[in-house]
Design a protein around this motif. Structure first.
Motif, PDB file in Angstrom:
ATOM      1  N   SER A 278      67.341 130.487  58.387  1.00  0.00           N
ATOM      2  CA  SER A 278      68.596 129.531  58.209  1.00  0.00           C
ATOM      3  C   SER A 278      68.488 128.549  57.019  1.00  0.00           C
ATOM      4  N   HIS A 279      67.521 128.423  57.221  1.00  0.00           N
ATOM      5  CA  HIS A 279      66.715 126.207  56.393  1.00  0.00           C
ATOM      6  C   HIS A 279      65.764 126.688  56.425  1.00  0.00           C
ATOM      7  N   GLN A 280      64.893 126.990  55.052  1.00  0.00           N
ATOM      8  CA  GLN A 280      62.874 127.219  54.868  1.00  0.00           C
ATOM      9  C   GLN A 280      62.527 126.258  55.047  1.00  0.00           C
ATOM     10  N   PHE A 281      61.390 126.392  56.137  1.00  0.00           N
ATOM     11  CA  PHE A 281      61.172 124.817  55.704  1.00  0.00           C
ATOM     12  C   PHE A 281      60.078 125.083  54.699  1.00  0.00           C
ATOM     13  N   PRO A 282      59.162 123.911  54.063  1.00  0.00           N
ATOM     14  CA  PRO A 282      60.316 122.606  53.809  1.00  0.00           C
ATOM     15  C   PRO A 282      61.103 123.039  52.592  1.00  0.00           C
ATOM     16  N   LEU A 283      61.166 123.842  51.989  1.00  0.00           N
ATOM     17  CA  LEU A 283      62.203 123.978  50.846  1.00  0.00           C
ATOM     18  C   LEU A 283      63.571 123.566  50.476  1.00  0.00           C
ATOM     19  N   GLY A 284      64.360 124.479  51.857  1.00  0.00           N
ATOM     20  CA  GLY A 284      65.354 124.984  51.903  1.00  0.00           C
ATOM     21  C   GLY A 284      66.353 125.923  52.150  1.00  0.00           C
ATOM     22  N   ALA A 285      65.047 126.880  51.589  1.00  0.00           N
ATOM     23  CA  ALA A 285      66.492 127.666  51.330  1.00  0.00           C
ATOM     24  C   ALA A 285      66.819 129.174  52.150  1.00  0.00           C
ATOM     25  N   THR A 286      67.717 129.518  51.714  1.00  0.00           N
ATOM     26  CA  THR A 286      68.479 130.760  52.589  1.00  0.00           C
ATOM     27  C   THR A 286      68.158 131.971  52.714  1.00  0.00           C
ATOM     28  N   LEU A 287      67.432 132.210  53.781  1.00  0.00           N
ATOM     29  CA  LEU A 287      67.367 133.982  53.506  1.00  0.00           C
ATOM     30  C   LEU A 287      68.285 134.934  52.812  1.00  0.00           C
ATOM     31  N   SER A 288      69.133 135.435  51.691  1.00  0.00           N
ATOM     32  CA  SER A 288      69.821 136.336  51.644  1.00  0.00           C
ATOM     33  C   SER A 288      69.651 137.121  52.803  1.00  0.00           C
ATOM     34  N   ASP A 419      64.296 107.849  37.618  1.00  0.00           N
ATOM     35  CA  ASP A 419      64.014 108.407  36.141  1.00  0.00           C
ATOM     36  C   ASP A 419      62.521 109.018  36.727  1.00  0.00           C
ATOM     37  N   ARG A 420      62.058 108.779  38.493  1.00  0.00           N
ATOM     38  CA  ARG A 420      60.853 108.965  38.695  1.00  0.00           C
ATOM     39  C   ARG A 420      60.781 109.851  39.997  1.00  0.00           C
ATOM     40  N   LEU A 421      62.455 110.233  40.604  1.00  0.00           N
ATOM     41  CA  LEU A 421      62.439 111.274  41.716  1.00  0.00           C
ATOM     42  C   LEU A 421      63.446 112.097  41.273  1.00  0.00           C
ATOM     43  N   ARG A 422      63.052 113.833  41.222  1.00  0.00           N
ATOM     44  CA  ARG A 422      63.739 114.835  41.076  1.00  0.00           C
ATOM     45  C   ARG A 422      64.371 114.920  42.740  1.00  0.00           C
ATOM     46  N   ILE A 423      65.638 114.773  42.641  1.00  0.00           N
ATOM     47  CA  ILE A 423      65.949 114.803  43.985  1.00  0.00           C
ATOM     48  C   ILE A 423      67.959 115.404  44.281  1.00  0.00           C
ATOM     49  N   SER A 424      67.940 116.232  44.468  1.00  0.00           N
ATOM     50  CA  SER A 424      69.597 116.259  45.065  1.00  0.00           C
ATOM     51  C   SER A 424      69.782 116.968  46.054  1.00  0.00           C
ATOM     52  N   ALA A 425      71.820 116.698  46.379  1.00  0.00           N
ATOM     53  CA  ALA A 425      72.288 117.318  48.101  1.00  0.00           C
ATOM     54  C   ALA A 425      71.483 118.473  48.890  1.00  0.00           C
ATOM     55  N   ASP A 427      72.777 121.119  51.477  1.00  0.00           N
ATOM     56  CA  ASP A 427      74.253 121.796  52.726  1.00  0.00           C
ATOM     57  C   ASP A 427      73.549 121.569  54.058  1.00  0.00           C
ATOM     58  N   ALA A 428      72.010 121.845  54.513  1.00  0.00           N
ATOM     59  CA  ALA A 428      71.720 121.572  55.202  1.00  0.00           C
ATOM     60  C   ALA A 428      70.885 120.898  56.088  1.00  0.00           C
ATOM     61  N   GLY A 429      70.099 120.870  56.843  1.00  0.00           N
ATOM     62  CA  GLY A 429      69.059 120.552  57.584  1.00  0.00           C
ATOM     63  C   GLY A 429      68.514 119.187  57.906  1.00  0.00           C
ATOM     64  N   MET A 430      67.725 118.061  57.293  1.00  0.00           N
ATOM     65  CA  MET A 430      67.381 116.565  58.168  1.00  0.00           C
ATOM     66  C   MET A 430      66.628 115.945  57.301  1.00  0.00           C
ATOM     67  N   HIS A 431      65.731 116.427  56.358  1.00  0.00           N
ATOM     68  CA  HIS A 431      65.101 115.825  54.884  1.00  0.00           C
ATOM     69  C   HIS A 431      65.840 116.710  53.382  1.00  0.00           C
ATOM     70  N   LEU A 432      65.411 115.373  52.213  1.00  0.00           N
ATOM     71  CA  LEU A 432      65.508 116.617  50.920  1.00  0.00           C
ATOM     72  C   LEU A 432      63.603 116.510  50.756  1.00  0.00           C
ATOM     73  N   VAL A 433      64.233 116.908  50.094  1.00  0.00           N
ATOM     74  CA  VAL A 433      62.963 116.967  48.520  1.00  0.00           C
ATOM     75  C   VAL A 433      62.905 116.536  47.102  1.00  0.00           C
ATOM     76  N   GLY A 434      61.978 115.371  47.575  1.00  0.00           N
ATOM     77  CA  GLY A 434      62.301 114.840  45.638  1.00  0.00           C
ATOM     78  C   GLY A 434      60.648 115.280  44.963  1.00  0.00           C
ATOM     79  N   TYR A 435      61.275 115.798  43.571  1.00  0.00           N
ATOM     80  CA  TYR A 435      59.739 116.137  43.079  1.00  0.00           C
ATOM     81  C   TYR A 435      59.264 115.437  41.667  1.00  0.00           C
ATOM     82  N   LEU A 436      58.426 115.116  42.161  1.00  0.00           N
ATOM     83  CA  LEU A 436      57.950 114.355  41.096  1.00  0.00           C
ATOM     84  C   LEU A 436      56.010 115.088  41.022  1.00  0.00           C
TER      85      LEU A 436
END
Length: 492
Positions: A278-288, A419-425, A427-436
């Protein structure tokens, strides 16, 4: 104990300055004297047959009442450390085993020779979660609910009511599967909210999701069995497998969730697949849907099991919640795992496991062997919380709150780390991933600045991405702003 014969003339009286009590300590004076003398005897500083000063003399030297010293001596005599006879003073017992003397030193020397069982060694070497940094002012650790939003007044009222008139079955030894009214309430909720198809008899109440993972590993896996795990994926699932002697097989994850075809190519005869669809940990994907059906078909063909960890499926901020994979299973191959730790409080230690009907008896007996049964009154209060509508109201409030806190995190990152962290909203979950780049170095720098973040690479076996997991649900918008500002200063 009376001495069997007079002590030799060589027996000597010693000074006991090291055993003098310290009035500034909170421990009672007599207890201090008892512990000090006991330690001196066990360490060999007071050898068998040594004559001790009189209690009157020691009381005068230490400035305490004689009764205080007498009580300590009487306790040591009762436990066999001292012996004596009327009018002849007290002696260190000559009947203490000679091998006991100097035991404290030998324990330190012998620790390297101790051996654990193979299972014990595996348990000791298995990390269940990442270490918690000490002294952090701001914690962006994922998976922590908003404690400030919990309805403590409602919970206290329900608990007080239960304790005023507790049913007898809550006070004795309970059902290993859990209190039936809670399982009935869960069955109703899971069917309506998650599309789970089950009866109350199939639900096992656990001490959180980690015990559910451990139960599945104990009941379904043998040492050496291969198991698909998402890569990156939840450390607790991997830990349960390693502790059971199973062999984790990493399977990559992409935007549609677990890549089932990769798992089938790498290890077609795996015994189990652990997934967070339903909300893959930690990346947040939903299994199709296509991959859900593909996964179920693989399990049917391979005679394998699927463990569906649905840990934070309640928190979806746009659109309807995705139905559970278990609801699509017509072959009895899916075990469904959930927890109250994310939606209520981690300290409740309550989770649940839905198992296929033919596995109920095995899980019931395995559950009984772990800790007999879950705490009764906590289960009853949770059932009341569900049945009286408090749970749904709490979910609605926290969904709105968490959506606001996610927006606050995004805005703060855009202001301070554009300019340091790539992060986006999401639709679900309790955390975000900021890429660097180099998330391990970034985590260390953040910790030195008093900010706790989690490196994405720590969850990977092979497909190492680099980023920071930023949990936002336990922080107020003001704390999020201050924490991100400090994180930005540490990373620039």
């Amino acid at each position: 104990m009376a001495l069997p014969h007079p002590l030799p003339e060589a027996s000597r009286v010693v000074t006991l300055d090291a055993a003098a009590p310290d009035p500034s300590r909170r421990e009672p004076l007599g207890r201090q004297i008892y512990r000090a003398l006991c330690d001196m005897i066990l360490s060999g500083h007071l050898s068998p047959g040594t004559r001790l000063p009189s209690t009157r003399q020691l009381a005068r030297e230490w400035g305490v009442s004689r009764n205080t010293v007498v009580n300590a001596f009487e306790q040591l005599t009762a436990e066999g450390y001292l012996e004596g006879r009327v009018g002849d003073g007290s002696y260190v017992s000559r009947e203490l085993p000679e091998g006991l003397m100097g035991a404290e030193l030998r324990v330190r020397q012998d620790q390297g020779e101790r051996r654990l069982s193979r299972r014990g060694a595996a348990l000791a070497a298995t990390p269940v979660s990442l270490p918690k940094p000490v002294g952090s002012l701001f914690s962006f650790r994922p998976g922590l609910p908003a404690l400030d939003a919990f309805p403590f007044d409602v919970w206290a009222r329900l608990e007080a009511r239960r304790w005023r008139r507790p049913p007898r079955e809550l006070l004795g030894y309970g059902d290993p599967l859990g209190w039936r009214p809670l399982r009935e309430a869960l069955r109703t909720y899971l069917h309506a909210a998650r599309g789970v198809r089950c009866e109350p008899e199939q639900i096992v109440i656990t001490a959180g999701s980690q015990q559910g993972l451990d139960l599945v590993a104990r009941v379904l896996l043998d040492p050496g069995d291969p198991v698909w795990v998402e890569d990156p994926g939840y450390l607790g699932a991997r830990a349960a497998l390693l502790a059971a002697g199973a062999r984790p097989v990493p399977v990559p994850v992409d935007a549609q969730g677990l890549r089932v075809s990769d798992g089938a190519a790498r290890c077609p005869d795996a015994r189990l697949a652990m997934v967070t669809p339903s909300h893959q940990f930690p990346l947040g994907a939903t299994l199709s849907v296509a991959r859900r059906l593909e996964l179920l078909e693989w399990a049917r063909h391979a005679g394998a099991w699927i463990l569906e960890d649905d840990y934070d499926s309640e928190y979806r901020y746009r659109g309807r919640a995705v139905a559970a994979l278990q609801g699509l299973d017509s072959g009895g191959r899916v075990l469904y795992l959930g927890t109250f730790s994310k939606v209520l409080l981690p300290g409740l230690r309550l989770g649940y496991l839905v198992v296929p009907p033919d596995l109920v008896e095995a899980f019931e007996r395995a559950r009984a062997l772990q800790d007999r049964h879950p705490p009764g009154v906590v289960q009853a209060v949770t059932a009341d919380f569900l049945n009286e509508g408090h749970f749904e109201r709490h979910l609605r409030r926290t969904r709105e709150l968490y959506a606001e806190r996610q927006a606050a995190l995004l805005a703060a990152c855009q202001r301070h780390l554009p300019d340091r962290l790539r992060i986006s909203a999401t639709d679900a979950g309790m955390h975000l991933v900021g890429y660097l780049e180099d998330d391990l170095a970034a985590t260390e720098r953040a910790a030195r600045a008093g900010v706790a973040v989690t490196p994405l690479s720590a969850y990977s076996l092979e497909t190492a991405g680099s980023g920071l997991l930023l949990g936002y649900t336990a922080l107020t918008p003001e704390q999020i702003e201050a924490g991100v500002r400090r994180l930005a200063a540490a990373l620039t």
